[in-house]
Design an enzyme around this catalytic site. Structure first.
Site, mmCIF file in Angstrom:
data_model
loop_
_atom_site.group_PDB
_atom_site.id
_atom_site.type_symbol
_atom_site.label_atom_id
_atom_site.label_comp_id
_atom_site.label_asym_id
_atom_site.label_seq_id
_atom_site.Cartn_x
_atom_site.Cartn_y
_atom_site.Cartn_z
ATOM 1 N N ASP A 226 2.336 -6.147 -7.634
ATOM 2 C CA ASP A 226 2.526 -6.157 -9.884
ATOM 3 C C ASP A 226 3.755 -5.318 -10.033
ATOM 4 O O ASP A 226 3.945 -4.405 -8.972
ATOM 5 C CB ASP A 226 1.482 -5.808 -10.303
ATOM 6 C CG ASP A 226 1.639 -5.751 -11.774
ATOM 7 O OD1 ASP A 226 1.908 -6.761 -12.412
ATOM 8 O OD2 ASP A 226 1.516 -4.806 -12.426
ATOM 9 N N GLU A 275 -0.300 -6.342 11.699
ATOM 10 C CA GLU A 275 -1.300 -5.835 12.665
ATOM 11 C C GLU A 275 -3.271 -6.563 12.086
ATOM 12 O O GLU A 275 -2.916 -6.738 13.817
ATOM 13 C CB GLU A 275 -1.865 -4.761 11.724
ATOM 14 C CG GLU A 275 -0.771 -3.378 12.400
ATOM 15 C CD GLU A 275 -1.478 -2.306 11.889
ATOM 16 O OE1 GLU A 275 -2.773 -1.763 11.764
ATOM 17 O OE2 GLU A 275 -0.669 -1.152 11.671
#
Length: 565
Positions: A226, A275
């Site tokens: 956002d 990751e």
């Protein structure tokens, strides 16, 4: 005539070379869920996570690749959950963390990924950090995690600068010190209940890295960020030029938006996302003055996608549409990112209504909507949807658009909850009309949104009974049938999706025509009159009734046809 999917014989597909595998998100169709308006499991009139979980098979059958959930975090709901009090807790009105885990697990079992909203520009004023900063007074170390400044004027009675809130009024609110005297001011680019974080403070960056990991460990497939163009402010927080009209898209000249410093934040986030297995992603809600500036957010070491507000705000005009499509593909292509396409979301007038209003596009998306012919509105919206789904890249759908829901334009003031509605000169204030709970079944409210005879947090129109999922299910020619057919064809046809294979074709004025090699063509009549052309091939899908007899085809106004050529 036809407005249904026509299966191609397998022999006609043999010449289509299989594309190399690409990451799922490069051509994904992602469905936005506004949790309080999707499905209510407990009868309190507000949608919740168990309600969403119960409707996941519907979304699988619709054919979407992922869902994006608007905020469901613990929040006082001053701005429908975009004022977050605790980023690791589900608000009780929506359920529990266990409900979120169950939803994610069920979605994955059905082959649907889950993206959650992340709100890093500001918190709620009920966030623990901010509450302590206020109660502890001017000496609190926590004040450095927000923007607290003394006011101007002889007694500090004036705000520190002239910035305006997106929701109207000043972007500063003065505090009261513990001894009852007037204190410093704090910055809020949105509502006063949404104080802006100070991203220069290392604790803020550390906190959000742990929030990312918290939700990634729970299994989410990504984040919608956002106000991704926010967070970083110009050094010294200088005044804005008051001779210019303040608008969210003034990001390129604003000291508060689209600052280059945000990109270093996203580089650290990208490392975290990479990751984790399964191609986790982040999507930027980035308002910027040009598509080239938007592309900065999706460079290879930053976020994966950015919403294409330029496309959403483009008028229903063949030349204008071709221009924004070309510019979008070029801008994103320069950084190796997919273009994204969307027609509606929780902040704009639904495109079934918006695209028929004067001055189409963002200028209207942020204004009070007007009543339009619902039949004509739906016809144009269906045509726009088939155009969007034929473009290269990823597409976003907003809940209920697959039902052809119009904007609710007659909500009484006393039921509206958009914070901008109650503030002068705000962003718009009429976003509630696109957030009305969607209809599922039955002939009276709440139309299966919750238990029969139960409440709905915003009133639903009586006309929505005929637009419910139940009313459209399996009905040839319904808008729901059209979406399912289009998504099935988009997923099965290698000419569609992420492939960078769009070629424009010569066409009469007002007709937009392009090919996706080797065998797909899209034609869109954006005029108010029918256009006759030679039959280019075999029709796959049409947005509305079309006569297909003979060597020519007359394409009605506001109609899109998909062909195999």
């Amino acid at each position: 005539m036809t407005d249904q999917l026509i299966e191609l014989p397998s022999a006609e597909r043999e010449d289509a070379a299989a594309p190399a595998p690409s990451p799922w998100w490069r051509d994904a169709v992602i469905y936005q869920i506004y949790p309080r308006s999707f499905a209510d499991s407990d009868g309190d009139g507000i949608g919740d996570l168990p309600g969403i979980r119960s409707r996941l098979p519907y979304l699988r059958d619709l054919g979407v690749d992922a869902v994006w959930l608007s905020p469901f975090y613990a929040s006082p709901q001053a701005d429908a959950g975009y004022d977050v009090a605790d980023y690791r807790m589900v608000d009780p009105m929506f359920g529990t963390i266990a409900d979120a885990q169950g939803l994610i697990a069920d979605a994955h079992e059905l082959g649907v990924r889950v993206i959650v909203d992340l709100v890093p520009n500001h918190s709620s004023d009920q966030h623990e950090w901010f509450r302590r900063a206020i109660t502890e007074g001017p000496g609190s170390a926590l004040r450095g995690r927000y923007h607290f400044l003394p006011g101007k004027g002889e007694n500090g009675e004036l705000p520190p600068n002239n910035w305006k809130s997106i929701f109207g009024g000043p972007a500063w609110t003065r505090t009261t010190d513990p001894d009852g005297t007037p204190g410093d001011w704090y910055l809020h680019l949105f509502a006063p209940e949404q104080p802006d974080f100070n991203w220069e403070h290392p604790a803020v960056a550390d906190e959000f890295r742990t929030i990312l990991r918290f939700w990634l460990d729970l299994g989410v497939d990504g984040f919608r960020v956002d106000v991704a163009h926010g967070m970083v402010k110009a050094e010294g927080l200088p005044d804005i030029d008051e001779s210019r009209e303040w608008h969210l898209l003034d990001a390129g000249i604003s000291p508060s938006f689209d600052r280059d410093g945000v990109h270093e934040i996203y580089r650290t986030w990208r490392k975290i996302l990479d990751e984790y297995p399964g191609e986790r992603i982040a999507v930027a809600e980035a308002w910027a003055p040009t598509l080239e500036r938007v592309a900065n957010y999706v460079r290879p070491d930053e976020l994966h996608q950015a919403f294409n507000f330029a496309y959403l705000g483009t008028a229903w005009d063949a030349a204008a549409q071709r221009k924004v499509i070309d510019e979008s593909l070029e801008a994103m292509g320069t950084v190796g990112a997919p273009a994204t396409w969307t027609l509606s979301n929780h902040d704009v007038v639904r495109h079934t209504t918006r695209m028929l209003q004067p001055n189409d596009g963002d200028e209207v998306a942020g204004r009070k909507p007007i009543v339009v012919d619902p039949v004509a509105g739906q016809r144009r919206a269906r045509a726009a949807t088939l155009l969007m789904l034929a473009l290269p890249g990823s597409a976003y759908l907003y809940q209920g658009e697959e039902l052809g829901l119009p904007e609710v334009v007659d909500l009484p003031p006393e039921v509206r909850q958009d914070p901008a509605f109650h503030r002068a000169n705000g962003q718009d204030g009429y976003r509630d009309g696109c957030r009305v709970p969607i209809p599922w079944s039955g002939d009276r409210t709440p139309y299966g949104f919750g238990p029969e005879g139960g409440p709905s947090w915003l009133p639903q129109p009586e006309s929505w009974a005929e637009l419910s999922v139940e009313a459209q299910q399996g009905r040839p020619g319904s808008t729901l049938d059209l979406y399912r057919a289009a998504l099935a064809l988009r997923k099965s046809d290698p000419a569609l999706g992420a492939a960078e294979n769009l070629t424009w074709c010569d066409a009469p004025e007002g007709l937009l025509v392009f090919d996706r090699t080797p065998h797909f063509r899209c034609t869109v009549n954006m005029t108010t009159e029918p256009i006759r052309i030679p039959m280019p091939g075999r029709a796959l899908l049409t947005s509305g009734p079309v006569e297909l007899d003979g060597d020519e085809v007359e394409i009605p106004a506001d109609t899109t046809i998909w062909w195999t050529v």
